[in-house]
Design a protein around this motif. Structure first.
Motif, mmCIF file in Angstrom:
data_model
loop_
_atom_site.group_PDB
_atom_site.id
_atom_site.type_symbol
_atom_site.label_atom_id
_atom_site.label_comp_id
_atom_site.label_asym_id
_atom_site.label_seq_id
_atom_site.Cartn_x
_atom_site.Cartn_y
_atom_site.Cartn_z
ATOM 1 N N ALA A 125 0.835 -1.206 0.000
ATOM 2 C CA ALA A 125 0.000 0.000 0.000
ATOM 3 C C ALA A 125 0.869 1.255 0.000
ATOM 4 O O ALA A 125 0.564 2.239 -0.685
ATOM 5 C CB ALA A 125 -0.930 -0.014 1.213
ATOM 6 N N ALA A 126 1.968 1.231 0.770
ATOM 7 C CA ALA A 126 2.869 2.386 0.794
ATOM 8 C C ALA A 126 3.534 2.594 -0.560
ATOM 9 O O ALA A 126 3.669 3.730 -1.037
ATOM 10 C CB ALA A 126 3.930 2.195 1.888
ATOM 11 N N ILE A 127 3.978 1.507 -1.182
ATOM 12 C CA ILE A 127 4.614 1.618 -2.495
ATOM 13 C C ILE A 127 3.644 2.206 -3.515
ATOM 14 O O ILE A 127 3.990 3.102 -4.288
ATOM 15 C CB ILE A 127 5.114 0.241 -2.972
ATOM 16 C CG1 ILE A 127 6.273 -0.244 -2.096
ATOM 17 C CG2 ILE A 127 5.560 0.290 -4.430
ATOM 18 C CD1 ILE A 127 6.679 -1.679 -2.370
ATOM 19 N N VAL A 128 2.432 1.707 -3.493
ATOM 20 C CA VAL A 128 1.482 2.161 -4.507
ATOM 21 C C VAL A 128 1.043 3.596 -4.235
ATOM 22 O O VAL A 128 0.672 4.332 -5.178
ATOM 23 C CB VAL A 128 0.268 1.207 -4.579
ATOM 24 C CG1 VAL A 128 -0.803 1.543 -3.543
ATOM 25 C CG2 VAL A 128 -0.349 1.212 -5.971
ATOM 26 N N SER A 129 1.089 4.060 -2.971
ATOM 27 C CA SER A 129 0.743 5.461 -2.692
ATOM 28 C C SER A 129 1.758 6.404 -3.308
ATOM 29 O O SER A 129 1.411 7.516 -3.747
ATOM 30 C CB SER A 129 0.650 5.687 -1.179
ATOM 31 O OG SER A 129 1.923 5.606 -0.569
ATOM 32 N N SER A 130 3.030 5.986 -3.343
ATOM 33 C CA SER A 130 4.051 6.774 -4.036
ATOM 34 C C SER A 130 3.913 6.627 -5.552
ATOM 35 O O SER A 130 4.098 7.588 -6.303
ATOM 36 C CB SER A 130 5.442 6.319 -3.585
ATOM 37 O OG SER A 130 6.456 6.970 -4.302
ATOM 38 N N TRP A 131 3.580 5.443 -5.990
ATOM 39 C CA TRP A 131 3.403 5.154 -7.414
ATOM 40 C C TRP A 131 2.295 6.012 -8.015
ATOM 41 O O TRP A 131 2.409 6.501 -9.150
ATOM 42 C CB TRP A 131 3.078 3.667 -7.557
ATOM 43 C CG TRP A 131 2.955 3.151 -8.943
ATOM 44 C CD1 TRP A 131 3.968 2.810 -9.797
ATOM 45 C CD2 TRP A 131 1.741 2.859 -9.644
ATOM 46 N NE1 TRP A 131 3.457 2.332 -10.980
ATOM 47 C CE2 TRP A 131 2.093 2.352 -10.910
ATOM 48 C CE3 TRP A 131 0.397 2.969 -9.327
ATOM 49 C CZ2 TRP A 131 1.143 1.962 -11.851
ATOM 50 C CZ3 TRP A 131 -0.559 2.590 -10.249
ATOM 51 C CH2 TRP A 131 -0.177 2.093 -11.508
ATOM 52 N N VAL A 132 1.241 6.233 -7.241
ATOM 53 C CA VAL A 132 0.105 7.032 -7.714
ATOM 54 C C VAL A 132 0.553 8.447 -8.095
ATOM 55 O O VAL A 132 0.093 9.011 -9.102
ATOM 56 C CB VAL A 132 -0.995 7.082 -6.627
ATOM 57 C CG1 VAL A 132 -2.006 8.188 -6.929
ATOM 58 C CG2 VAL A 132 -1.701 5.740 -6.525
ATOM 59 N N LEU A 133 1.450 9.031 -7.322
ATOM 60 C CA LEU A 133 1.903 10.403 -7.583
ATOM 61 C C LEU A 133 2.574 10.518 -8.949
ATOM 62 O O LEU A 133 2.401 11.524 -9.656
ATOM 63 C CB LEU A 133 2.868 10.842 -6.483
ATOM 64 C CG LEU A 133 2.301 10.872 -5.054
ATOM 65 C CD1 LEU A 133 3.397 11.206 -4.054
ATOM 66 C CD2 LEU A 133 1.164 11.872 -4.954
ATOM 67 N N TYR A 134 3.328 9.499 -9.331
ATOM 68 C CA TYR A 134 4.015 9.545 -10.623
ATOM 69 C C TYR A 134 3.092 9.175 -11.782
ATOM 70 O O TYR A 134 3.287 9.630 -12.905
ATOM 71 C CB TYR A 134 5.243 8.643 -10.585
ATOM 72 C CG TYR A 134 6.410 9.301 -9.902
ATOM 73 C CD1 TYR A 134 7.252 10.165 -10.597
ATOM 74 C CD2 TYR A 134 6.669 9.098 -8.555
ATOM 75 C CE1 TYR A 134 8.320 10.797 -9.981
ATOM 76 C CE2 TYR A 134 7.732 9.722 -7.920
ATOM 77 C CZ TYR A 134 8.554 10.568 -8.636
ATOM 78 O OH TYR A 134 9.606 11.196 -8.012
#
Length: 477
Positions: free
Chosen positions: A102-111
């Motif tokens: 979930a943390a990885i994908v929260s950063s992924w969403v920004l890009y």
């Protein structure tokens, strides 16, 4: 009966699994978070890198001596301390895995939003993009481990190219004036260390991935340790060089709380062109998919290993015809999706990322600490085969790894430790159910309770002259 697992991960694939799991979208967000702590965060990152390398060595040593090391940290704790310790380790690490996704994908969403030019997105938009990022790797993993390894190798190569551009070419454009103060928190230096330690350790979660997936690695006693150390060393070098370069390329004010700092870094090198931001965003998206691909495998491997030993619900041991633990993949991805929905219900951007990082850090420090203690118990016992200098070396690795795990837990803050304790305790009733089930199946003996034992009849003692009381004198003679 469980069929033998396909050991499709060779030395290269195991190493890229470690690198791909460590270097995700976190590296593209980490400079912004570390900038909030100041340049002291680079020293913290170096210390955490050394600690992660020690953990890699430790996992290699444990894999060599633990006969059945499927599940890595879970197997180590269970081998040395028994079922309950193994279960708690598996439970904590499983939480780490899907919360980390979930943390990885929260950063992924920004890009993703930067790549497609999505401005001022709402919570539902963020959540929808996050679901795509979680379920595409899940679908790849459901196809089979060979396809997972192929995607892992490809994404690792693709994401390293632009990172190396920043880490090498970027240094020719660094300006010392861009580096912020040593302590940028406005408080004590310890506050800065705490901020940096949390995100730095989160960025190294994955050092144990080869150990977790030992059942799928060829010659695991040899390759798990090598993959852990080599993958961690490559990731550490990349982190330090790239993070410092970004801090020198982007002014401190523009870097703090920046959701996509690498876009600014590339603009400092190549100028403010439209293709620059798209290239960086595409790289981060590919990197994130690679990390999520590897972590989706790990989220299922841990409960699969525990379920095989009847220490997780038996459904987690189910595999499809391609050998993928489909139940664990689906449930873990569903939990990560639910956590994303909860996180986006109240926050957005880096706030969501930081919250999820803090939860993942403490839950993973507990399995690390159990692993260190498992090796310590072996080294101080009479079972050990190492003596002299080798014993001193191994003890130093164990003690340093254990202290490192404790330090990271303390640095994560009270809120993270509080939430982790609640999550840990929620797993105890589940273990109680599983233990009762194993007792009913006669897999383990039931504990002997006092109420289950036959009462011992009380035999009266006949009167003897020595036990006759002289009431006149009030004495016994």
């Amino acid at each position: 009966m469980t069929t033998p697992r396909t050991r499709a991960l060779g030395p290269l694939s195991a190493t890229t699994l470690v690198i791909g799991s460590i270097v995700g979208t976190g590296v593209f967000t980490m400079p912004a978070v570390l900038a909030g702590a100041g340049t002291s965060s680079l020293l913290v990152l170096a210390v955490v890198s050394a600690g992660a390398l020690l953990l890699g060595v430790l996992f290699g040593q444990l894999t060599k001596r633990v006969p059945h090391s499927d599940g890595g940290v879970y197997a180590y704790a269970r081998h040395e301390f028994g079922d309950f310790a193994g279960y708690l380790t598996a439970w904590c690490y499983w939480i780490t895995a899907w919360a980390g996704n979930a943390a990885i994908v929260s950063s992924w969403v920004l890009y993703v939003e930067s790549l497609f030019g999505i401005e001022n997105p709402g919570a539902w938009t963020n959540f929808g993009i996050a679901l795509v990022g979680l379920w595409i790797p899940a679908a790849v993993n459901l196809v089979g481990v060979k396809q997972t390894a192929w995607l892992q190798n490809v994404t690792v190569v693709l994401k390293f190219i632009p990172l190396l551009i920043v880490g090498i070419v970027g240094w020719f454009f660094v300006e010392t004036a861009n580096f912020g103060p040593f302590n940028a928190t406005g408080g004590s230096l310890y506050d800065g260390i705490s901020i940096a330690a949390g995100v730095a350790l989160f960025s190294f979660i994955g050092v144990e991935c080869a150990a977790i997936a030992a059942g799928r690695v060829k010659d695991p006693q040899r390759n798990v340790g090598r993959a852990s150390v080599l993958g961690t060393a490559a990731s550490a070098l990349l982190y330090l060089v790239v993070t410092a370069a970004v801090m020198g390329l982007v002014s401190h004010g523009a870097l703090v709380d920046n959701g996509a700092p690498f876009v600014n870094a590339f603009e400092a090198i190549f100028g403010d062109a439209a293709w620059v931001g798209k290239l960086v965003a595409a790289t981060a998206v590919i990197s994130g998919l690679g990390a999520l691909n590897g972590w989706t495998l790990v989220t299922a491997e841990m409960p699969w290993a525990a379920a095989k030993d009847d220490l997780f619900p038996p459904q987690f041991a189910k595999e499809n015809h391609d050998g993928a633990p489909w139940f664990g993949i689906v449930v873990s991805t569903a939990l990560a999706s639910a956590l994303m929905g909860f996180a986006y219900s109240g926050n957005t951007g880096l706030t969501v990322f930081t919250y999820l990082v803090s939860l993942s850090v403490v839950t993973v420090a507990i399995p690390y600490f159990f692993s260190a203690c498992a090796q310590l118990a072996y080294l101080v016992s009479r079972r050990r085969r190492v003596t002299g200098w080798a014993l001193a070396r191994d003890l130093a690795i164990v003690v340093a790894s254990g202290l490192f795990s404790l330090w990271v837990t303390a640095a994560a803050g009270y809120a993270a430790v509080y939430q982790t304790m609640i999550a840990l305790l929620l797993g105890v009733p589940i273990y109680a159910y599983l233990k009762t089930r194993r007792e009913q199946l006669h897999a383990v003996p039931a504990p002997a309770d006092t109420g289950d034992e036959p009462l011992v009849p009380i035999v009266p003692v006949p009167d003897t002259p020595a036990a006759i009381t002289d009431h006149t004198h009030g004495a016994t003679r």
